[in-house]
Enzyme design. Structure first.
Site, PDB file in Angstrom:
ATOM      1  N   ASP A   5      61.595 -71.056 -69.330  1.00 39.09           N
ATOM      2  CA  ASP A   5      60.492 -71.035 -68.360  1.00 39.09           C
ATOM      3  C   ASP A   5      61.085 -70.930 -66.959  1.00 39.09           C
ATOM      4  O   ASP A   5      61.577 -71.904 -66.400  1.00 39.09           O
ATOM      5  CB  ASP A   5      59.659 -72.304 -68.500  1.00 39.09           C
ATOM      6  CG  ASP A   5      58.444 -72.327 -67.578  1.00 39.09           C
ATOM      7  OD1 ASP A   5      58.291 -71.393 -66.762  1.00 39.09           O
ATOM      8  OD2 ASP A   5      57.655 -73.280 -67.675  1.00 39.09           O
TER       9      ASP A   5
ATOM     10  N   SER B  66      51.159 -76.332 -67.640  1.00 37.53           N
ATOM     11  CA  SER B  66      51.133 -75.573 -66.399  1.00 37.53           C
ATOM     12  C   SER B  66      50.196 -76.266 -65.394  1.00 37.53           C
ATOM     13  O   SER B  66      50.354 -77.438 -65.115  1.00 37.53           O
ATOM     14  CB  SER B  66      50.707 -74.125 -66.690  1.00 37.53           C
ATOM     15  OG  SER B  66      50.858 -73.296 -65.575  1.00 37.53           O
TER      16      SER B  66
ATOM     17  N   HIS C 170      57.311 -69.260 -69.824  1.00 40.28           N
ATOM     18  CA  HIS C 170      56.292 -70.224 -69.403  1.00 40.28           C
ATOM     19  C   HIS C 170      55.202 -70.380 -70.450  1.00 40.28           C
ATOM     20  O   HIS C 170      54.613 -71.459 -70.595  1.00 40.28           O
ATOM     21  CB  HIS C 170      55.693 -69.785 -68.067  1.00 40.28           C
ATOM     22  CG  HIS C 170      54.745 -70.774 -67.479  1.00 40.28           C
ATOM     23  ND1 HIS C 170      55.110 -72.068 -67.176  1.00 40.28           N
ATOM     24  CD2 HIS C 170      53.426 -70.676 -67.156  1.00 40.28           C
ATOM     25  CE1 HIS C 170      54.067 -72.729 -66.672  1.00 40.28           C
ATOM     26  NE2 HIS C 170      53.039 -71.902 -66.655  1.00 40.28           N
TER      27      HIS C 170
END
Length: 384
Positions: free
Chosen positions: A328, A163, A361
């Site tokens: 995601d 991320s 995610h």
């Protein structure tokens, strides 16, 4: 006592065992991308494994929005406080402590020991609060470079993160191409979409409009904007999960005794989100949350290159692994493929893996065998 002993033994056997944070102080001013200057700063970090004589086996792990330096192992004061990426660090794991010297650092602006909004402002002696400057991914990388110098590390064997951490791993290869040999960019994006910026703004508004925020100087009032931070985390958490995962875990199940047709917590998913919001608000700093999300919004390497991502990435010399996850929707696989396509266009060394995962995610945090096997295979090619 027996149960605690077994717990400690299990943690030590499965990860890196007992760890302790370290602190590095930097007295040279740090010029920030936004125009501000930090006259001096501290970085808190942890290390795992042993730095070899050539200092060539160091791996920097960069954390995501709510992360910190405690990547793996457990702390002496709290055996249950296991690092956020413990499942990937340790003997025989992808980040093998028999091969690598792993460094985890709490970013500037954080709330886990590094200089941030809750730290004393040397000009006033009071907490920085709203006066702490907005920091960017580039600023974090510059501060990490100071830490590398402090540790005597000329070049990282690899930088990696998921991320927002993946964006830092990428930026390292752009800001200091001669100091990064490999970069693992996981569940990341070359820039945020308008939808993602919108999510971040709504989260920030929840904090900024909390009556206890006091313009960012809530420390002086002895309060914290818990309601706003709680709502911000609840919103964010929804975007980290996949629809299928929420359906499987919670569906439309009601809590025991629910059915009042009122506004109390009645569905299991409501209970879960409120628990996550309360838990997060109890340990995180609102000013840090504002700055971390702004760093996400501002990240855009192509902006200074006529929005040409290939041109922006052309200077990187590292070998890359880019990983995306099928469910995601926050940073979709299409966004990771933009990075890959740009590098392929440049003739750069890049590998790509798209992992089927139900965890959205948050997949980059999970102990997914296929995912870990891909990372392990790539890291085994890293010479130290």
């Amino acid at each position: 006592m027996r149960r605690l002993t077994r717990t400690l033994y299990g943690i030590c056997m499965s990860g890196v065992g007992l760890v302790a944070a370290q602190r590095a102080h930097f007295s040279q001013p740090l010029q920030l991308k936004g125009g501000g200057v930090l006259p001096a700063f501290d970085l808190v970090y942890e290390t795992y494994g042993t730095l070899n004589a050539a200092k060539s086996n160091a791996v920097l792990v960069c954390h995501a929005l709510s992360g910190h330096h405690h990547v793996a192992g457990h702390t002496a004061d709290n055996p249950a406080n296991v690092g956020w990426w413990d499942n990937i660090v340790g003997r025989g794991r992808p980040l093998d402590t028999d091969r690598f010297f792993i460094v985890g650092v709490n970013n500037l602006g954080g709330c886990h020991g590094s200089t941030g909004p809750g730290s004393p402002n040397p000009a006033t002696g009071k907490p920085w609060g709203a006066d702490f400057p907005v920091v960017t991914v580039e600023d974090w990388v510059d501060s990490h470079a100071r830490l590398a110098d402090h540790l005597g590390i000329d070049a990282w064997a690899a930088t990696m993160g998921g991320s927002l951490g993946g964006m830092q791993a990428l930026q390292w290869a752009l800001s200091y191409p001669e100091r990064v040999r490999h970069a693992l960019v996981i569940a990341a994006t070359p820039k945020l979409s308008a939808e993602n910026i919108a999510f971040n703004d709504v989260a920030r508004q929840a904090i900024l409009t909390d009556p206890d925020f006091h313009g960012g100087h809530f420390y002086e009032h002895g309060v914290r904007p818990l309601r706003g931070l709680r709502l911000a985390r609840m919103l964010g958490h929804i975007t980290y999960l996949s629809d299928d995962q929420m359906a499987e875990k919670f569906g439309r199940r009601l809590r025991t005794g629910a059915g009042s047709y009122g506004f109390d917590v009645e569905f299991e998913i409501e209970s879960y989100l409120r628990y996550q919001g309360d838990k997060f608000a109890g340990v995180f700093d609102a000013n840090t949350y504002l700055r971390m999300t702004k760093a996400l919004d501002y990240f855009d390497p192509a902006q200074d290159h006529g929005d040409d991502l290939a041109r922006a990435l052309a200077g990187a010399r590292a070998k890359f692994l880019v990983v995306a996850f099928s469910t995601d929707w926050r940073f979709s696989p299409e966004r990771s493929r933009e990075i890959v396509h740009a590098m392929v266009h440049n003739g750069q060394d890049v590998a790509y893996a798209e992992i089927n995962s139900a965890h959205g995610h948050d997949s980059f945090l999970m102990d997914e065998p296929h995912y870990h096997a891909v990372v392990d295979s790539f890291l085994k090619r890293v010479t130290t």
